[in-house]
Design a protein around this motif. Structure first.
Motif, short mmCIF file in Angstrom:
data_model
loop_
_atom_site.label_atom_id
_atom_site.label_comp_id
_atom_site.label_asym_id
_atom_site.label_seq_id
_atom_site.Cartn_x
_atom_site.Cartn_y
_atom_site.Cartn_z
N UNK A 33 47.37 33.94 33.75
CA UNK A 33 48.16 34.77 34.51
C UNK A 33 47.90 35.10 36.14
N UNK A 34 46.58 35.33 36.09
CA UNK A 34 46.10 35.65 37.55
C UNK A 34 46.15 34.76 38.38
N UNK A 35 45.94 33.58 38.09
CA UNK A 35 45.99 32.43 38.72
C UNK A 35 47.49 31.89 39.26
N UNK A 36 48.38 32.06 38.26
CA UNK A 36 49.87 31.72 38.46
C UNK A 36 50.61 32.78 39.45
N UNK A 67 40.27 36.48 40.57
CA UNK A 67 39.35 37.18 40.88
C UNK A 67 39.93 38.77 40.34
N UNK A 68 40.91 39.12 40.08
CA UNK A 68 41.41 40.30 39.66
C UNK A 68 41.71 40.53 38.29
N UNK A 69 41.50 39.57 37.41
CA UNK A 69 41.59 39.68 35.67
C UNK A 69 41.20 40.91 35.34
N UNK A 79 41.28 33.43 28.87
CA UNK A 79 41.87 32.23 29.07
C UNK A 79 43.22 32.63 29.62
N UNK A 80 44.05 33.28 29.03
CA UNK A 80 45.47 33.87 29.39
C UNK A 80 45.32 34.90 30.60
N UNK A 81 44.33 35.54 30.56
CA UNK A 81 44.13 36.57 31.92
C UNK A 81 44.01 35.54 32.99
N UNK A 140 51.05 41.80 40.07
CA UNK A 140 50.26 42.41 38.88
C UNK A 140 51.30 42.59 37.99
N UNK A 141 52.61 43.34 38.17
CA UNK A 141 53.65 43.57 37.40
C UNK A 141 54.12 42.38 36.73
N UNK A 142 54.46 41.40 37.42
CA UNK A 142 54.96 40.14 36.73
C UNK A 142 53.74 39.51 35.69
N UNK A 143 52.68 39.58 36.02
CA UNK A 143 51.44 39.06 35.18
C UNK A 143 51.77 39.82 33.96
N UNK A 144 51.60 41.15 34.09
CA UNK A 144 51.58 42.25 32.95
C UNK A 144 52.67 42.03 31.92
N UNK A 145 53.84 41.90 32.60
CA UNK A 145 55.24 41.58 31.81
C UNK A 145 54.97 40.37 30.91
N UNK A 146 54.59 39.28 31.61
CA UNK A 146 54.43 37.73 30.94
C UNK A 146 53.53 37.91 29.92
N UNK A 147 52.30 38.68 30.18
CA UNK A 147 51.26 38.77 29.02
C UNK A 147 51.75 39.46 27.71
N UNK A 148 52.36 40.83 28.16
CA UNK A 148 52.64 41.71 27.06
C UNK A 148 53.97 41.10 26.40
N UNK A 149 54.65 40.12 26.92
CA UNK A 149 55.92 39.33 26.19
C UNK A 149 55.36 38.59 25.31
N UNK A 150 54.53 37.76 25.56
CA UNK A 150 53.81 36.82 24.94
C UNK A 150 52.95 37.23 23.58
#
Length: 562
Positions: free
Chosen positions: A515-518, A523-525, A510-512, A157-167
């Motif tokens: 990131x969640x799938x990656x 299901x935890x979007x 879409x981005x959520x 979850x931290x990896x996904x959050x970092x990727x989203x905020x950085x983008x």
């Protein structure tokens, strides 16, 4: 009425701008509801919205049926060339690096900069993510960087959050500046002016984003300990994004900024280390910290210098090709000034044509430009294709393998291509019928305060569509219309749509989902949404204040032509 000259009417409902606006906004509401609430597939939602826009254009705005359909066809054509032509060739190059293993070499090169995961978050999520955004965009950097961070020990979850905020900061110049190319196409404003103006907004944001990433990784203590490399990264990225977008090459803005900021952090961490080094711990235990570095390194293969060079080669070739094609007058040449004329250099085969069958006039009786530019050689997508062909021998890829990879890329992007073409069709139908102008005149009633609200429109558009390109095609003309009637800079407001839009990317469904799938969190979007919503709103408020100040004497010296 099926075919005739069409004159736009901006208040077709009872001669009321307010009532007409309630009707004009329906295609956008349909799109947003189908995407955000019904969660219909993007291309289907766009198709329904196009149908609604056509019905309103014909029944409410009295536009000839063929003109409405033809306007949509014009928008769809623009969606494919030059817009998706850029994305297709960018992702083809990326796919080649993945197939040949050179992408893994590049990943290891970035990961070897430091053992400290706060530095790794800056290098991979921000710098490398910006590079991926520059070449591909459309969710690619979120998927790639989140997986890379997990491989280095970050919690999902931290990896996904970092990727989203950085983008965020790189998005406006993503996919070789596709959003800005689109914005120029739908508004008729000069591409150079729009690129330069965005390059005076998002670089300011870039200073804050790496600090935000460090906070996500290690809280306030992380910011206290790691602010020097984080601030350096953001400043270098911002400076080079500004310089590239204003003086060098708009399509190369993110590539130059990403490489420069990564190099700056690399050199800085060679001479500076934090008092403690941070390493993510397994769930249920405390994060590991060691004094003076020494965190556990994720085991990586040692690549040769030749392998590392080949991994970086595609991006270096792209830079060289774009610099030669855009900065060497003998190669660049001059485009034709109007339909029927010829250009020189790469522009010698460029043709500007009047889109057949459209004869549209605004409410004042002046003709609306309906030209279509076919710059076969100078288009960013063509330059990317050339760069990819030049890269093939460096990567050791033969013609057959490259062609098969191109076919797989087209298959991979088929729905993305369809979606973008439909969204552009929607934008063009609304623009040519007068629906967008109706909305623009209505929101212009906010006067000078519209400068503060302008980025919010872009943010909303990206939050729903997941694309700064789509948001610009939907709201670009609206921003310009509102600016003109509120006595504001059209260039500033149009740029604000794109700059504000980048902050909606992290909360778009879409981005959520990507990131969640990656990271294996399907299901935890919702959990991820709550993690990043605050960052999106804080950064958006910052952008709103910046744009408002740029519309006043305080910062109007930053406005292009202001």
């Amino acid at each position: 009425m099926f075919l005739a000259d069409y004159q736009q009417d901006y208040s077709p409902v009872s001669n009321s701008l307010g009532l007409s606006s309630l009707v004009a906004i329906l295609p956008l509401l349909v799109l947003f509801v189908l995407l955000g609430v019904v969660r219909l597939r993007a291309w289907l939602a766009a198709l329904v919205a196009v149908a609604v826009a056509v019905v309103l254009a014909v029944w409410v705005y009295s536009m000839p049926v063929l003109d409405a359909l033809n306007s949509g066809l014009w928008g769809a054509a623009f969606g494919f060339f030059p817009i998706m032509w850029i994305v297709i060739n960018a992702i083809w190059i990326y796919n080649l690096t993945v197939e040949t293993g050179h992408f893994d070499v590049l990943r290891r090169s970035f990961a070897s900069v430091s053992d400290d995961q706060r530095v790794q978050a800056i290098i991979i999520a921000f710098c490398f993510g910006a590079l991926m955004e520059a070449l591909a965009g459309f969710g690619t950097p979120v998927a790639i960087t989140s997986v890379m961070l997990i491989a280095l020990g970050f919690r999902p979850i931290k990896a996904a959050a970092l990727a989203l905020v950085a983008n965020t900061a790189p998005v406006a110049f993503g996919a070789l500046a596709t959003p800005i190319v689109t914005l120029a196409g739908v508004t008729g404003l000069p591409l150079d002016d729009l690129g330069a103006m965005v390059g005076r907004q998002t670089p300011v944001l870039s200073v804050l984003v790496p600090l935000g990433l460090v906070f996500i990784v290690d809280g306030r203590r992380g910011v206290r300990q790691m602010w020097p490399p984080a601030l350096l990264c953001g400043l270098v990225f911002g400076v080079f994004q500004f310089l590239a977008s204003n003086y060098w090459s708009i399509p190369l803005a993110d590539i130059v900024a990403a490489l420069a900021s990564a190099l700056a952090v690399l050199l800085f961490t060679r001479v500076w280390q934090p008092a403690e080094s941070y390493t993510e711990a397994p769930a249920g235990t405390e994060p590991g910290r060691t004094t003076g570095g020494g965190a556990t390194r994720v085991e990586t293969r040692r690549d040769t210098r030749a392998e590392v060079f080949r991994a970086y080669a595609p991006y270096l070739v792209i830079i060289v090709v774009f610099v030669l094609a855009t900065r060497v007058p003998a190669i660049t040449g001059k485009p034709p000034a109007k339909p029927g004329q010829s250009g020189t250099g790469l522009e010698s085969v460029t043709r500007i044509v009047n889109w057949p069958g459209l004869h549209i006039f605004n409410a004042a009786g002046d003709p609306v430009a309906t030209t279509f530019k076919l710059n076969y050689l100078s288009a960013a997508g063509t330059l990317l294709l050339i760069a990819g062909l030049l890269t093939l021998p460096i990567l050791g890829v033969g013609a057959g393998r490259a062609l098969r990879a191109y076919g797989r890329t087209l298959d991979q992007l088929k729905f993305a291509i369809l979606t973008v073409m439909l969204v552009l069709a929607l934008g063009f139908i609304m623009n040519q019928s007068g629906e967008t102008t109706t909305l623009g005149l209505w929101v212009a009633g906010a006067g000078g305060a519209f400068a503060f609200l302008s980025p919010i429109l872009g943010w909303l558009g990206v939050a729903v569509t997941g694309s700064d390109t789509s948001s610009n095609s939907l709201f670009g003309v609206l921003q310009v219309t509102a600016a003109q009637h509120a006595n504001l800079s059209a260039t500033l407001m149009a740029a604000a749509n794109s700059s504000g839009g980048v902050l909606g990317k992290m909360i778009s469904p879409q981005n959520l989902a990507i990131a969640s799938a990656a990271v294996g969190m399907e299901g935890r979007e919702g959990d991820l949404f709550r993690r990043v919503l605050g960052w999106s709103l804080v950064f958006l408020l910052f952008m709103c204040v910046l744009v408002y100040l740029q519309s006043t004497p305080v910062l109007n010296w930053m406005v292009v032509g202001g």
